[in-house]
Design a protein around this motif. Sequence first.
Motif, PDB file in Angstrom:
ATOM      1  N   GLU A   9      11.729   3.215   5.812  1.00  0.00           N
ATOM      2  CA  GLU A   9      10.552   2.590   6.439  1.00  0.00           C
ATOM      3  C   GLU A   9      10.097   3.400   7.647  1.00  0.00           C
ATOM      4  N   LYS A  11      10.539   6.584   8.173  1.00  0.00           N
ATOM      5  CA  LYS A  11       9.938   7.851   7.714  1.00  0.00           C
ATOM      6  C   LYS A  11       8.509   7.626   7.246  1.00  0.00           C
ATOM      7  N   LEU A  12       8.328   6.549   6.501  1.00  0.00           N
ATOM      8  CA  LEU A  12       6.980   6.254   6.001  1.00  0.00           C
ATOM      9  C   LEU A  12       6.033   5.916   7.162  1.00  0.00           C
ATOM     10  N   LEU A  15       4.294   8.674   9.072  1.00  0.00           N
ATOM     11  CA  LEU A  15       3.109   9.319   8.494  1.00  0.00           C
ATOM     12  C   LEU A  15       1.879   8.555   8.926  1.00  0.00           C
ATOM     13  N   ARG A  16       0.910   9.281   9.488  1.00  0.00           N
ATOM     14  CA  ARG A  16      -0.285   8.596   9.949  1.00  0.00           C
ATOM     15  C   ARG A  16      -1.363   8.651   8.873  1.00  0.00           C
ATOM     16  N   PRO A  17      -1.924   7.503   8.493  1.00  0.00           N
ATOM     17  CA  PRO A  17      -3.012   7.536   7.515  1.00  0.00           C
ATOM     18  C   PRO A  17      -4.205   8.288   8.089  1.00  0.00           C
ATOM     19  N   ASP A  18      -4.911   8.931   7.208  1.00  0.00           N
ATOM     20  CA  ASP A  18      -6.087   9.685   7.609  1.00  0.00           C
ATOM     21  C   ASP A  18      -7.150   8.740   8.164  1.00  0.00           C
ATOM     22  N   SER A  19      -7.741   9.112   9.294  1.00  0.00           N
ATOM     23  CA  SER A  19      -8.771   8.258   9.899  1.00  0.00           C
ATOM     24  C   SER A  19     -10.131   8.558   9.282  1.00  0.00           C
ATOM     25  N   PRO A  20     -11.023   7.597   9.301  1.00  0.00           N
ATOM     26  CA  PRO A  20     -12.368   7.874   8.778  1.00  0.00           C
ATOM     27  C   PRO A  20     -13.116   8.804   9.712  1.00  0.00           C
ATOM     28  N   ALA A  21     -14.150   9.420   9.191  1.00  0.00           N
ATOM     29  CA  ALA A  21     -14.958  10.340   9.998  1.00  0.00           C
ATOM     30  C   ALA A  21     -15.631   9.580  11.149  1.00  0.00           C
ATOM     31  N   VAL A  24     -18.539   7.125  10.611  1.00  0.00           N
ATOM     32  CA  VAL A  24     -18.362   5.745  10.101  1.00  0.00           C
ATOM     33  C   VAL A  24     -18.527   4.754  11.247  1.00  0.00           C
TER      34      VAL A  24
END
Lengths: 153, 159
Positions: A9, A11-12, A15-21, A24
């Motif tokens: 958990e 490790k997951l 990881l950062r989720p990709d942010s919107p441009a 947006v």
Amino acid sequence: MNNSWDELEQKLAALRPDSPAPAVWEGVRRRIARRRLLRRRAVLGLVILIGGLALALPSMLPHQAVRPSQHQPVASSVKLPHQVKQLLRHQPLVSSRRFPRFAAPQCSELAYLRAWGHSSAAFRRLLLKNSLRKSPSEPRRRPEYLLIREYSQ
Amino acid sequence: MGSHEDWQRWFESHSGPLLLLARQWGASRSDAEDILQDAFVRFWKHRRRVNDPAAYLFRSVRNAAFNLVRAQTSRRKRLEIAAAPESVFSPAAEDGELRAAVETALGRLPVEQREVLVMKIWGGLTFQAIGTVIGIPSNTAASRYRYALAALRKDLNSG
């Protein structure tokens, strides 16, 4: 087992989720601002409409008749204007001979009505409307003296 | 949450996981951004009636992504062969291998497990909230999460 779950958990989660441009958020901001502007305009339009109605309404309401004072004597002889005589000649409203009880002495019904604030045109319309009544529950024509009495008072 | 800055901060902190969730349903990055923008504007419109903003937004994004993908199924089949896979995580030098491995493993999970995993790990929602978003009991959400973790661990260890 729990340690391995926690480790995975972590490790997951690292990881950062990709942010919107950035566009947006800019689009969100503009759309919200546009909604606010439209709402303000709608409220302003409503206020103007209500204000306009409030100002215009009194002029649309029928005027109340100015009732002469009860103590004011009706003129014993009323001089009718020339136009009114013409009207009476062409379309007599009522005959004073028929309603002696109601008419003031030597006072035409028209003058009497005028004293109550009514015009001959208004009363002619009333008479016309009365003559057009076709309701079975009402008599076709009501006696004019009743009309005068009701209309005046 | 009232000022413009508050809104922006909140958006920046939650937009990444929301985008990730939208893409779990197969939406492209641009479609996912459209979905996100619509969901946030809709949330702003109903903000006074919303008790849990995060749950509302996750549900809104999930439903929109599901509807969009369903509507675009035939077009998607034609395009997915040609399209290059888009990364869903922010690139970072030290965990590049892990990032690629997790992306691949995530793609192999069933979508029901994937969305629970995304909402729990990156969205920070409780199982109760996840259950509300998806419309399942919290125990079912917890089960799906455990299955997802088990499958991921197996995939990462074997890879």
